[in-house]
Structures are given as C-alpha cells and as structure tokens.
Write a protein that holds these residues in place. Sequence first.
Motif, PDB file in Angstrom:
ATOM      1  N   ILE A  87     -23.016   6.691  14.546  1.00  0.00           N
ATOM      2  CA  ILE A  87     -24.178   6.867  13.673  1.00  0.00           C
ATOM      3  C   ILE A  87     -25.342   6.016  14.158  1.00  0.00           C
ATOM      4  CG2 ILE A  87     -25.047   6.441  11.338  1.00  0.00           C
ATOM      5  CD1 ILE A  87     -22.331   7.338  10.273  1.00  0.00           C
ATOM      6  N   LEU A  88     -25.044   4.786  14.571  1.00  0.00           N
ATOM      7  CA  LEU A  88     -26.107   3.922  15.089  1.00  0.00           C
ATOM      8  C   LEU A  88     -26.749   4.514  16.341  1.00  0.00           C
ATOM      9  CD1 LEU A  88     -24.485   0.388  14.661  1.00  0.00           C
ATOM     10  CD2 LEU A  88     -26.444   1.291  13.414  1.00  0.00           C
ATOM     11  N   SER A  89     -25.960   5.195  17.151  1.00  0.00           N
ATOM     12  CA  SER A  89     -26.507   5.765  18.387  1.00  0.00           C
ATOM     13  C   SER A  89     -27.365   6.994  18.118  1.00  0.00           C
ATOM     14  CB  SER A  89     -25.363   6.136  19.334  1.00  0.00           C
ATOM     15  OG  SER A  89     -24.625   7.245  18.834  1.00  0.00           O
ATOM     16  N   LEU A  90     -27.192   7.631  16.960  1.00  0.00           N
ATOM     17  CA  LEU A  90     -27.925   8.858  16.649  1.00  0.00           C
ATOM     18  C   LEU A  90     -29.267   8.615  15.969  1.00  0.00           C
ATOM     19  CD1 LEU A  90     -25.117  11.247  15.305  1.00  0.00           C
ATOM     20  CD2 LEU A  90     -26.202  11.277  17.555  1.00  0.00           C
ATOM     21  N   VAL A  91     -29.397   7.493  15.291  1.00  0.00           N
ATOM     22  CA  VAL A  91     -30.577   7.319  14.435  1.00  0.00           C
ATOM     23  C   VAL A  91     -31.860   7.119  15.233  1.00  0.00           C
ATOM     24  CG1 VAL A  91     -29.209   6.438  12.534  1.00  0.00           C
ATOM     25  CG2 VAL A  91     -30.167   4.828  14.175  1.00  0.00           C
ATOM     26  N   GLU A  92     -31.795   6.578  16.448  1.00  0.00           N
ATOM     27  CA  GLU A  92     -32.912   6.503  17.373  1.00  0.00           C
ATOM     28  C   GLU A  92     -34.169   5.873  16.781  1.00  0.00           C
ATOM     29  OE1 GLU A  92     -33.372  10.593  18.465  1.00  0.00           O
ATOM     30  OE2 GLU A  92     -31.867  10.459  20.044  1.00  0.00           O
ATOM     31  N   GLY A  93     -34.017   4.961  15.866  1.00  0.00           N
ATOM     32  CA  GLY A  93     -35.182   4.291  15.320  1.00  0.00           C
ATOM     33  C   GLY A  93     -36.022   5.131  14.392  1.00  0.00           C
ATOM     34  N   ASP A  94     -35.568   6.313  14.039  1.00  0.00           N
ATOM     35  CA  ASP A  94     -36.284   7.199  13.120  1.00  0.00           C
ATOM     36  C   ASP A  94     -35.872   6.843  11.699  1.00  0.00           C
ATOM     37  OD1 ASP A  94     -37.247   9.240  11.537  1.00  0.00           O
ATOM     38  OD2 ASP A  94     -36.663  10.844  12.913  1.00  0.00           O
ATOM     39  N   PRO A  95     -36.799   6.433  10.816  1.00  0.00           N
ATOM     40  CA  PRO A  95     -36.423   6.059   9.444  1.00  0.00           C
ATOM     41  C   PRO A  95     -35.654   7.145   8.709  1.00  0.00           C
ATOM     42  CG  PRO A  95     -38.674   5.396   9.896  1.00  0.00           C
ATOM     43  CD  PRO A  95     -38.233   6.214  11.080  1.00  0.00           C
ATOM     44  N   LEU A  96     -36.014   8.406   8.947  1.00  0.00           N
ATOM     45  CA  LEU A  96     -35.304   9.496   8.282  1.00  0.00           C
ATOM     46  C   LEU A  96     -33.850   9.544   8.742  1.00  0.00           C
ATOM     47  CD1 LEU A  96     -36.613  13.036   7.548  1.00  0.00           C
ATOM     48  CD2 LEU A  96     -34.369  12.763   8.587  1.00  0.00           C
ATOM     49  N   LYS A  97     -33.632   9.443  10.050  1.00  0.00           N
ATOM     50  CA  LYS A  97     -32.269   9.477  10.568  1.00  0.00           C
ATOM     51  C   LYS A  97     -31.483   8.232  10.158  1.00  0.00           C
ATOM     52  CE  LYS A  97     -33.268  12.332  14.625  1.00  0.00           C
ATOM     53  NZ  LYS A  97     -33.248  12.386  16.108  1.00  0.00           N
ATOM     54  N   VAL A  98     -32.176   7.111  10.083  1.00  0.00           N
ATOM     55  CA  VAL A  98     -31.508   5.877   9.655  1.00  0.00           C
ATOM     56  C   VAL A  98     -30.975   6.024   8.239  1.00  0.00           C
ATOM     57  CG1 VAL A  98     -31.869   3.450   9.079  1.00  0.00           C
ATOM     58  CG2 VAL A  98     -32.784   4.367  11.210  1.00  0.00           C
ATOM     59  N   LEU A  99     -31.795   6.567   7.354  1.00  0.00           N
ATOM     60  CA  LEU A  99     -31.362   6.721   5.965  1.00  0.00           C
ATOM     61  C   LEU A  99     -30.260   7.758   5.827  1.00  0.00           C
ATOM     62  CD1 LEU A  99     -34.670   6.191   4.035  1.00  0.00           C
ATOM     63  CD2 LEU A  99     -32.449   5.388   3.257  1.00  0.00           C
ATOM     64  N   MET A 100     -30.378   8.870   6.536  1.00  0.00           N
ATOM     65  CA  MET A 100     -29.317   9.874   6.471  1.00  0.00           C
ATOM     66  C   MET A 100     -28.023   9.332   7.079  1.00  0.00           C
ATOM     67  SD  MET A 100     -31.311  13.468   7.214  1.00  0.00           S
ATOM     68  CE  MET A 100     -29.894  14.439   6.718  1.00  0.00           C
ATOM     69  N   GLY A 101     -28.138   8.558   8.137  1.00  0.00           N
ATOM     70  CA  GLY A 101     -26.959   7.927   8.720  1.00  0.00           C
ATOM     71  C   GLY A 101     -26.315   6.940   7.761  1.00  0.00           C
ATOM     72  N   THR A 102     -27.148   6.222   7.007  1.00  0.00           N
ATOM     73  CA  THR A 102     -26.628   5.291   6.004  1.00  0.00           C
ATOM     74  C   THR A 102     -25.815   6.028   4.950  1.00  0.00           C
ATOM     75  OG1 THR A 102     -28.543   3.828   6.320  1.00  0.00           O
ATOM     76  CG2 THR A 102     -27.265   3.546   4.302  1.00  0.00           C
ATOM     77  N   ALA A 103     -26.341   7.153   4.465  1.00  0.00           N
ATOM     78  CA  ALA A 103     -25.654   7.927   3.431  1.00  0.00           C
ATOM     79  C   ALA A 103     -24.329   8.473   3.942  1.00  0.00           C
ATOM     80  CB  ALA A 103     -26.549   9.067   2.953  1.00  0.00           C
ATOM     81  N   ILE A 104     -24.342   9.010   5.163  1.00  0.00           N
ATOM     82  CA  ILE A 104     -23.111   9.587   5.723  1.00  0.00           C
ATOM     83  C   ILE A 104     -22.074   8.493   5.967  1.00  0.00           C
ATOM     84  CG2 ILE A 104     -22.146  10.771   7.735  1.00  0.00           C
ATOM     85  CD1 ILE A 104     -24.879  12.232   7.951  1.00  0.00           C
ATOM     86  N   LEU A 105     -22.512   7.367   6.519  1.00  0.00           N
ATOM     87  CA  LEU A 105     -21.592   6.259   6.761  1.00  0.00           C
ATOM     88  C   LEU A 105     -20.999   5.747   5.454  1.00  0.00           C
ATOM     89  CD1 LEU A 105     -20.327   4.161   8.657  1.00  0.00           C
ATOM     90  CD2 LEU A 105     -22.389   2.768   8.380  1.00  0.00           C
ATOM     91  N   ALA A 106     -21.835   5.579   4.429  1.00  0.00           N
ATOM     92  CA  ALA A 106     -21.353   5.078   3.140  1.00  0.00           C
ATOM     93  C   ALA A 106     -20.334   6.042   2.529  1.00  0.00           C
ATOM     94  CB  ALA A 106     -22.520   4.870   2.186  1.00  0.00           C
ATOM     95  N   ALA A 107     -20.602   7.351   2.623  1.00  0.00           N
ATOM     96  CA  ALA A 107     -19.670   8.336   2.073  1.00  0.00           C
ATOM     97  C   ALA A 107     -18.340   8.292   2.812  1.00  0.00           C
ATOM     98  CB  ALA A 107     -20.274   9.736   2.152  1.00  0.00           C
TER      99      ALA A 107
END
Length: 461
Positions: A87-107
Amino acid sequence: MLTIFGFGMVVTFTTLIMTKRMSPFVALIVVPIAFALLAGTAVSDLGAMMLDGVKAIAPTGLMLMFAILYFGIMIDAGLFDPVVRYILSLVEGDPLKVLMGTAILAAFVSLDGDGSTTYMIVCASMLPLYHQLGMNAINLACVTILAGGVMNLTPWGGPLARAATALHVDPSAIFIPMLPAMAVGVAGVIGLSWYLGLVERRRLGFLTLGRPRTGQVFASLGAAATGSIDCRRDDAGDEFAMLPREDHADELRRPRLLWINAVLTAGLMICLILAVLPLPILFMIAFALALVINYPSLEEQRQRMAEHAGKVVAVVSLIFAAGVFTGILGGTGMVEAMSRNLLAIIPQSWGPFLAPIVGIISMPLTFFVSNDAFYFGVLPVVAEAASHYGISDVEMARASLIGQPVHLLSPLVPSTYLLVGLAGVEFGALQKFTIKWAILICLLMMVAALAGSAFPILSEG
C-alpha cells in the motif's frame, strides 16, 4: 415485582460500569447475584441458573480464545507486513491515494478484531507519510476508526460475541447474513476516503504543484511497517503511549512462511463462511497449525502463548461472567417480566418495526453506554419483546450491531484514546469531524442489511 428487580439490576449494572465503580467482569457476577437474592431466589437454584448460562456461552468463549491466539500468531509472523509495504508503494505521495490506502489497510488489519492492534499498525505505517505531505492526521483517524467499526462485526470481534452471548445464538448465524452489510460499509468507508482525499488534494494544491518526492518517506517507514512500535498503558491504566517494542518483533517474523500463513488464513475464512465445522473447532485447528508451522520449538510456542495470554484472559473471562448475568436474568423470569411490561408501553403499531428501531437506537445507546451495558442489559429485554411479534433473537442480534461505527467514537472506548494519541489529534475534534460520517456508514449498513434480509423492516409474525 420481578420487573422492578430486573430493571433495577440493569440500571445498577449500567451505572456501576459507567461510573467505573466496578469493572464489567465484577459487575456481571455480583450485581445479578445480589438482585436475585433480593428477589427471593434460593441459593441452590441460583447456582443452577448461573451454570446454565455459562454452559450456553461456552462455545463463544472458546471461539474468542482461539481466534485471539490465532490472529496474534499471524501478526507476530508478519502476515500483514507485505500488505503495509504494498500500500505504501502505491500511494505515490498522492493525498487521495494515501487516504484510500489508509482505509484499505485499516479494513484488512481489522480482521483480527482488535482495535488497538489496528491503530498501531495503521498509524505506525501511514502517519509519517501524512506528516511528510502536510496532510491532516484527523483524516487518518477518521477512516481508520470507521473501517475498524465495520470490520469489528466479525464473530471474534467484541460486539457480535456479546450479542451472541446475550441471546444464546450461534455467532456464525449472526455473521454470515451480515456480510453484505459489512461489504457495503467497507465500500462506504473507501468512498469516504476518496472524497476526503479530493478535499486534501485541493487544500494542498496537489494538482498544480505536482507530486512530492516520497523516496525519503518510504526509507523512514521501514521500522514502523515491520511493527517496531508498541503501546502500553500508563500507571493509571487508562492512557496509552507509543514505546519501542521490547520483544524483538523482527525475530518473530516468518517471511518465508508468508504464503503458507496466507493460505491458512484464507482457508479458515472460507471454512468459516461455509460453516464446515463449528467456529470454535475451526479456530482451534487453525491456531494449532499456525503455532506448529511458524514456531515449531516448544519454547517458542510457550513464549507466544504466554505473550497473548493476557488479552485472552481479559476477553474470555468477561464472556463467561456474562453467562452468569444472562443465566440469572433468564432463569429468574426477570427478562420475561420486563419484556411483558415493555410490550405494554410500546405502541402496538411499533412492535413489528422493532428490528430497525433497535438498529437506529444502537447508535446513540452504544455511544452513551458501554457495549457491555447495551448487549447484556438492554438487548435481551428488547429481543424478548420482539419475539412476540415474530422477530427472532438472531435477527435482533444482527440489528443491534448496526451502530458500532458510532460506538467507537464514545469516550467509553479505551482503544479510541490510543488512536487519538498515536495520530496526535484531539478526542473532541475527532468526534466532531467523524460523527456525521459514522452515522452515514451505519445507515448504509442498515439499508444493505434490510435489502439482504438480515433482519426485517416489518415483521409479519
């Protein structure tokens, strides 16, 4: 008279645990015994009632014990580490991807049913990235707590186990029909993270300034993503702090066994959904296999079991104490008397709608009172009343779970203090920011549950 004693018992129990005059474990045992004796119950009969209650919830207690041990072993072995890194490798510093990655990781991490573990892994993995990008950490806390609230409806999570224990129903009978509602809830949290990510994009000027360089961020996340942070209670037992882990977590990792652990966990989930065997047996077998596969040495096995024993005792002892409470409540006839009087004051036209009514009121009730008070004190009484309208106990149990995303925002939930402490946000600010989204997620889950016939909107019984 039994009605007075019954409601007095529920009110006394709720008051004692909310004011912290007694622990839930002590109150679940002492309060019903005291009220049963006041109501004139013979000591010999009282013992039989308590034993019947404990026997009824024994399978749930066994399931919880081995589920906690199993997921504890999986976390020790590093099952979730690749997901964090990916997930960290996918977010690429994009706030939108960071937040979606946070939600998926938390779930995903919330599958273990332990909010504290989820908060530690998510905050340790994602928070440095939020700081580096200048993102508001309250967004991280918001989507993490909501994802945890939805995923906490697994059979080994606290709310469902309490509902099953209080009504003496099979946890899998509650869980499987709620899967569509949970899926909709998770989708709702991911959709919310997408919206919040768009807001953060605009606030940070992401589209005009271009993507920040994140290579240094990933380099700084290595220790965090591999679980080198732990939390401990302070001397008062209520607050939490981040401390270096003392148990040499890296030595416990089993990267070469990752796929074996993943297949074992996937197989366990499939067998659980298909009800191949009773839940306690499934988790007993899975835990035994996980322990032998990952830690073949007898000394390692002893250490791992000892490490997780505290959490097991805390949870399972509460479940068995609840058996005493429900055994006395039912055995003395209090719950039946209370439900008759409750039926007398509920408008006749409302009776068939009790399931969705409970789903709605579970939001404020579990916010203002603890899960113990709601599931062991309120739910059995309302469920008994609902049975007169043809609504089954298992349907009422499902409806009672709807409010859990709101419940986690309650000041009565200790793990939420851990989240705000790790994320560095104020408790009141998190409540104010998240409550509207939590209510929306609850309503989405209710619509999905009604559409999937998890419980009826109108009983025809």
